[in-house]
Write a protein that holds these residues in place. Structure first.
Motif: not given
Length: 346
Positions: A266-279
């Protein structure tokens, strides 16, 4: 001046019981009222009393220690041993297991011996260590679905308890979680938040726990008339969670809810979402599994399905002690219930 070493008489005075009662509790004699045992153990902690382990072993004819074994499968080469050990210590799950084991053993003045069984030679060393009486039994944490160590220990009739149901058939005592219920909790929470395009990052699907979490998640969606959810398989690491999320976004860019089968992923999921501009959670709600230190470290703090690892590890020790004392001779299992912990990510 040197501080006087606490004695058995000191413990008896603090506990308000006889010296003989203290001796029975410390030596694991079972015909002592549980409430009195608790009083004596508290007095041991307050006084700092440490039994003479050599003398105690002569009385009990036991090593007065257990092996905490982290086991894999297959054949790990010399160059891979360090990576195996480093991977174990990098996972917050293992620290919680150690905490639960030590917490259960410490009041009994016992401690675990940490052993790694990442290869066939290492597994045979563990078996020999136990067979020769250097430890009274083993609690086993497997990192691979095809781990043969539980089968080897059962064949030797050595006391052992496993964390999670072994994938290979055979008699085994184990402690596990109702993983399917946890998966359903995650699905229900995402649906209640109004998520419509939900995906999941599963654990390795050769592991029973991963399959059960995924099955429960799918059941939760199906009950609400959503028979399909994209699935990307991860490896219970932050890196695998990030890679899985990147793949999901490539194929399903409109995803608005994700269940990751452990907190590191889930940490990895959140990291990628931030990088893609998803809140998170405004654009994509994220739920993990375990309620480990990674869940609190996540930004935002992670909503997750709690697995009570410390309590489960302590129960492993209790079941092992029953085997060692001969009060439990048949394989058994104890299943714990999960709990949804709501924070800010979903």
């Amino acid at each position: 001046m040197s501080r006087r070493v606490p004695t058995l008489e000191d413990v008896a005075r603090v506990a308000g019981v006889s010296r003989a009662t203290v001796s029975r509790v410390i030596n694991g004699v079972r015909n002592v009222d549980p409430a009195i045992q608790d009083v004596v153990r508290l007095a041991v902690e307050r006084t700092g009393y440490a039994p003479n382990r050599a003398a105690r072993s002569l009385v009990t004819r036991r090593a007065e220690t257990i092996a905490l074994v982290v086991s894999g499968a297959g054949e790990v080469g010399d160059g891979e041993q360090d990576a195996f050990v480093a991977g174990v210590f990098a996972d917050p799950f293992f620290g919680r297991v150690v905490s639960g084991v030590v917490g259960r053993l410490r009041p009994r003045s016992m401690y675990p011996v940490l052993m790694f069984a990442e290869s066939e030679a290492a597994r045979q060393q563990v078996v020999a260590y136990l067979r020769h009486g250097r430890a009274d039994g083993a609690v086993v944490v497997s990192t691979h679905a095809r781990d043969p160590l539980p089968t080897l220990l059962a064949a030797e009739e050595l006391p052992a308890v496993c964390f999670a149901r072994p994938a290979l058939p055979g008699p085994a005592t184990f402690v596990d979680l109702a993983h399917r219920d946890g998966g359903r909790m995650a699905a229900d929470h995402l649906l209640a938040r109004g998520c419509h395009r939900i995906a999941t990052v599963s654990g390795p699907l050769d592991l029973p726990a991963s399959r059960e979490r995924l099955a429960g998640f799918r059941e939760g969606l199906e009950r609400s008339g959503r028979p399909h959810a994209p699935v990307a398989e991860g490896g219970f690491t932050l890196e695998s969670g990030a890679a899985a999320m990147a793949g999901l976004l490539s194929e399903h860019p409109d995803v608005d809810g994700v269940f990751a089968a452990n907190d590191l992923m889930a940490l990895g999921v959140c990291q990628v979402l931030r990088e893609r501009g998803r809140r998170v959670p405004q654009d994509v709600a994220v739920i993990g599994f375990d309620d480990s230190s990674a869940a609190v470290a996540c930004r935002p703090p992670l909503t997750t399905v709690r697995q009570p690892v410390e309590e489960m590890a302590a129960e492993m020790v209790r079941l092992l002690q029953e085997q060692i004392e001969g009060t439990r001779t048949e394989p058994t299992s104890v299943i714990f219930e999960p709990e949804l912990v709501v924070r800010e990510s979903a």
